[in-house]
Scaffold this active site. Structure first.
Site, PDB file in Angstrom:
ATOM      1  N   LYS A 211      37.320  33.088  57.881  1.00 40.54           N
ATOM      2  CA  LYS A 211      37.231  32.752  59.184  1.00 40.54           C
ATOM      3  C   LYS A 211      36.031  33.722  59.884  1.00 40.54           C
ATOM      4  O   LYS A 211      35.383  33.240  60.816  1.00 40.54           O
ATOM      5  CB  LYS A 211      38.520  33.162  60.131  1.00 40.54           C
ATOM      6  CG  LYS A 211      38.889  32.769  61.206  1.00 40.54           C
ATOM      7  CD  LYS A 211      39.934  33.037  62.041  1.00 40.54           C
ATOM      8  CE  LYS A 211      40.018  32.845  63.540  1.00 40.54           C
ATOM      9  NZ  LYS A 211      39.789  31.324  64.100  1.00 40.54           N
TER      10      LYS A 211
ATOM     11  N   LYS B 199      31.201  37.940  65.683  1.00 47.28           N
ATOM     12  CA  LYS B 199      31.757  36.634  66.062  1.00 47.28           C
ATOM     13  C   LYS B 199      31.575  36.338  67.471  1.00 47.28           C
ATOM     14  O   LYS B 199      31.296  35.374  68.053  1.00 47.28           O
ATOM     15  CB  LYS B 199      33.239  36.507  65.674  1.00 47.28           C
ATOM     16  CG  LYS B 199      33.792  34.923  65.710  1.00 47.28           C
ATOM     17  CD  LYS B 199      35.273  34.886  65.461  1.00 47.28           C
ATOM     18  CE  LYS B 199      36.319  35.843  66.691  1.00 47.28           C
ATOM     19  NZ  LYS B 199      37.526  35.342  66.474  1.00 47.28           N
TER      20      LYS B 199
ATOM     21  N   ARG C  28      50.523  38.699  65.875  1.00 47.05           N
ATOM     22  CA  ARG C  28      50.130  39.895  65.079  1.00 47.05           C
ATOM     23  C   ARG C  28      50.977  41.045  65.000  1.00 47.05           C
ATOM     24  O   ARG C  28      51.044  41.657  64.159  1.00 47.05           O
ATOM     25  CB  ARG C  28      48.768  40.095  65.575  1.00 47.05           C
ATOM     26  CG  ARG C  28      47.640  39.112  65.183  1.00 47.05           C
ATOM     27  CD  ARG C  28      46.210  39.506  65.504  1.00 47.05           C
ATOM     28  NE  ARG C  28      45.349  38.557  64.982  1.00 47.05           N
ATOM     29  CZ  ARG C  28      44.098  38.297  65.519  1.00 47.05           C
ATOM     30  NH1 ARG C  28      43.420  39.125  66.595  1.00 47.05           N
ATOM     31  NH2 ARG C  28      43.095  37.594  64.750  1.00 47.05           N
TER      32      ARG C  28
ATOM     33  N   SER D 189      41.044  36.656  77.726  1.00 46.45           N
ATOM     34  CA  SER D 189      39.925  36.834  78.526  1.00 46.45           C
ATOM     35  C   SER D 189      38.825  35.420  78.084  1.00 46.45           C
ATOM     36  O   SER D 189      37.985  35.573  78.839  1.00 46.45           O
ATOM     37  CB  SER D 189      39.126  38.131  78.204  1.00 46.45           C
ATOM     38  OG  SER D 189      38.812  38.188  76.927  1.00 46.45           O
TER      39      SER D 189
ATOM     40  N   ASP E 156      42.331  43.555  69.372  1.00 48.13           N
ATOM     41  CA  ASP E 156      41.869  42.926  68.034  1.00 48.13           C
ATOM     42  C   ASP E 156      42.022  43.902  67.033  1.00 48.13           C
ATOM     43  O   ASP E 156      41.903  43.600  65.617  1.00 48.13           O
ATOM     44  CB  ASP E 156      40.614  42.056  68.024  1.00 48.13           C
ATOM     45  CG  ASP E 156      40.633  40.826  68.449  1.00 48.13           C
ATOM     46  OD1 ASP E 156      41.765  40.127  68.949  1.00 48.13           O
ATOM     47  OD2 ASP E 156      39.582  40.151  68.798  1.00 48.13           O
TER      48      ASP E 156
ATOM     49  N   ARG F  57      47.765  27.346  69.561  1.00 47.79           N
ATOM     50  CA  ARG F  57      47.367  28.426  70.554  1.00 47.79           C
ATOM     51  C   ARG F  57      47.066  27.664  71.908  1.00 47.79           C
ATOM     52  O   ARG F  57      46.808  26.661  72.124  1.00 47.79           O
ATOM     53  CB  ARG F  57      46.122  29.052  69.991  1.00 47.79           C
ATOM     54  CG  ARG F  57      46.453  29.768  68.726  1.00 47.79           C
ATOM     55  CD  ARG F  57      45.103  30.476  68.159  1.00 47.79           C
ATOM     56  NE  ARG F  57      44.831  31.829  69.172  1.00 47.79           N
ATOM     57  CZ  ARG F  57      43.800  32.380  68.792  1.00 47.79           C
ATOM     58  NH1 ARG F  57      43.090  32.274  67.919  1.00 47.79           N
ATOM     59  NH2 ARG F  57      43.471  33.347  69.690  1.00 47.79           N
TER      60      ARG F  57
ATOM     61  N   ARG G 252      42.640  39.134  60.188  1.00 48.07           N
ATOM     62  CA  ARG G 252      42.700  40.268  60.703  1.00 48.07           C
ATOM     63  C   ARG G 252      44.126  41.140  59.829  1.00 48.07           C
ATOM     64  O   ARG G 252      43.861  42.223  59.569  1.00 48.07           O
ATOM     65  CB  ARG G 252      42.769  40.619  62.094  1.00 48.07           C
ATOM     66  CG  ARG G 252      41.573  39.919  62.972  1.00 48.07           C
ATOM     67  CD  ARG G 252      41.229  40.742  64.211  1.00 48.07           C
ATOM     68  NE  ARG G 252      39.995  40.123  64.881  1.00 48.07           N
ATOM     69  CZ  ARG G 252      38.945  40.334  64.297  1.00 48.07           C
ATOM     70  NH1 ARG G 252      38.488  41.263  63.066  1.00 48.07           N
ATOM     71  NH2 ARG G 252      37.810  39.765  64.851  1.00 48.07           N
TER      72      ARG G 252
END
Length: 413
Positions: free
Chosen positions: A394, A10, A328, A157, A297, A110, A369
């Protein structure tokens, strides 16, 4: 040994779409990821007037160094953070035009502030339609002269990546001094891909000098997604099996391949070859303390298998996981506790103790995730279900089908 083909990255696909749109000529992307995020990015480019042709395993993008063909456009970014952060940055360099951006409720939550502040400092007319530093926003493009910037990329980042990719489209280039940086390997992906599109960035510590002059089109092969591969590598370590992922080897761009080093420290055998990586179980998972700042991640992947280790698993320096598709770190803690596991958390860490997990419904918080990570745990704890299994669209729309076939293949070996 089981060999599994992983869909394209991705992160690489999103960067390649930006660079292709900005380049002089037609770029062909080979094996790009087809998912909600990347389809949303391509759709956004089309809304801006870029020519994008999509076939099964290759996409062609007609670059426009001068900027979008559309002088006025509305772009919906869906749930995609790369789309929501990269496309407003791409259009900001155009000589003229008015572009309105919005996103899903999840993406509206976000943050964007470090990026939008940097663009404003460069003279971009950027206005928020609601909360400052969040979508929706409007960009009134009038070109960018360039110059010096100071940036805090300690939250994501992607802010730095967006500005690095913008640099060659400015009149004088950019010099970016970064005060804080998280997920540094993703910046290395950006620098390597910019090089492939004809731009060499000078890096001196955390200062990046980006020359003006634009990009040249190319044919670009998208490597498999290392974050996605983590679920299959973790499965091997957890279930006493051996798994090989082709296309990810010594020269891989993605830092998330370092997740296999975590598995090695936990007791798995790992072999990273020229063009493939293999993880082999030794029948044991050790407890571990690990800093995952640069591969955050994959934090949920480790959290999901942590209860099956023979000692506590402590994951440190992952504060940025709290501002992803969901918090998360807290989502992992919530679900592990629902499975009967003892968990402690702090602002940027989680400590997970060994236990015997019980089946429960996983609260996904709409985060792909979380689903894919706990699918690995489900191989040792049958009966896990999900309140939103479809959110995997996604990044990996066929995940459940592919993972079920993969698990069945493992059982037959």
């Amino acid at each position: 040994m089981t060999v599994i083909d992983i869909p394209g990255s991705k992160s690489v696909t999103a960067r390649a779409l930006f660079l292709a749109a900005a380049a002089d000529g037609t770029t062909t992307l080979l094996r790009p990821l087809r998912s909600d995020d990347t389809e949303g990015f391509a759709e956004g480019l089309k809304s801006l007037g870029y020519a994008v042709e999509q076939e099964a395993d290759r996409w062609r993008v007609q670059g426009r160094p001068a900027g979008p063909a559309a002088a006025d456009a509305d772009v919906y970014c869906r749930d995609g953070a790369t789309t929501a952060r990269f496309l407003p940055t791409l259009v900001a360099a155009a000589a003229s035009g008015t572009y309105r951006f919005d996103a899903s409720a999840q993406m509206r939550r976000r943050p964007l502030a470090p990026l939008t502040r940097a663009l404003t400092a460069l003279g971009v007319d950027l206005r928020h339609g609601g909360a400052e530093g969040h979508h929706p926003l409007t960009v009134r493009a009038a070109g960018i002269e360039g110059g010096d910037l100071t940036l805090d990329a300690g939250e994501s980042s992607q802010y730095l990546t967006a500005l690095l990719m913008l640099g060659p489209l400015t009149a004088k280039g950019l010099r970016i001094e970064v005060t804080e940086l998280v997920s540094a390997p993703y910046v290395e992906i950006t620098l390597a891909m910019m090089r492939d599109f004809g731009v060499e960035v000078l890096r001196e510590g955390n200062t990046f000098t980006v020359p003006p002059g634009g990009y040249r089109a190319t044919a670009y092969a998208v490597e498999p997604d290392a974050s996605t591969a983590s679920y299959f590598f973790a499965t091997a370590a957890l279930t006493g099996r051996e798994v090989t992922v082709p296309g990810l080897g010594i020269g891989a761009l993605q830092g998330d391949l370092r997740f296999v080093d975590v598995l090695r420290d936990m007791g798995a055998e790992v072999s990273v070859g020229a063009d493939a990586t293999t993880v082999r179980s030794t029948g044991r998972l050790r407890g571990i303390t690990v800093n995952m700042r640069d591969i955050s991640d994959t934090m949920p992947t480790l959290a999901a298998i942590a209860p099956y280790a023979d000692g506590p698993v402590i994951i440190e320096d992952v504060a940025n996981t709290r501002v992803k598709e969901c918090d998360r770190l807290e989502a992992c803690a919530e679900n592990l506790r629902a499975m009967g596991i003892t968990v402690h958390t702090g602002p940027d860490w989680i400590e997970i103790h060994p236990g015997t997990p019980k089946p429960t419904e996983i609260a996904t918080h709409g985060d792909h995730r979380i689903v894919m990570s706990f699918a690995v745990a489900g191989l040792r704890t049958p009966g896990l279900t999900y309140d939103d299994p479809g959110c995997v669209r996604k990044t990996f729309p066929r995940f459940h089908e592919v993972f079920a076939d993969f698990a069945h293949d493992l059982e037959g070996r």
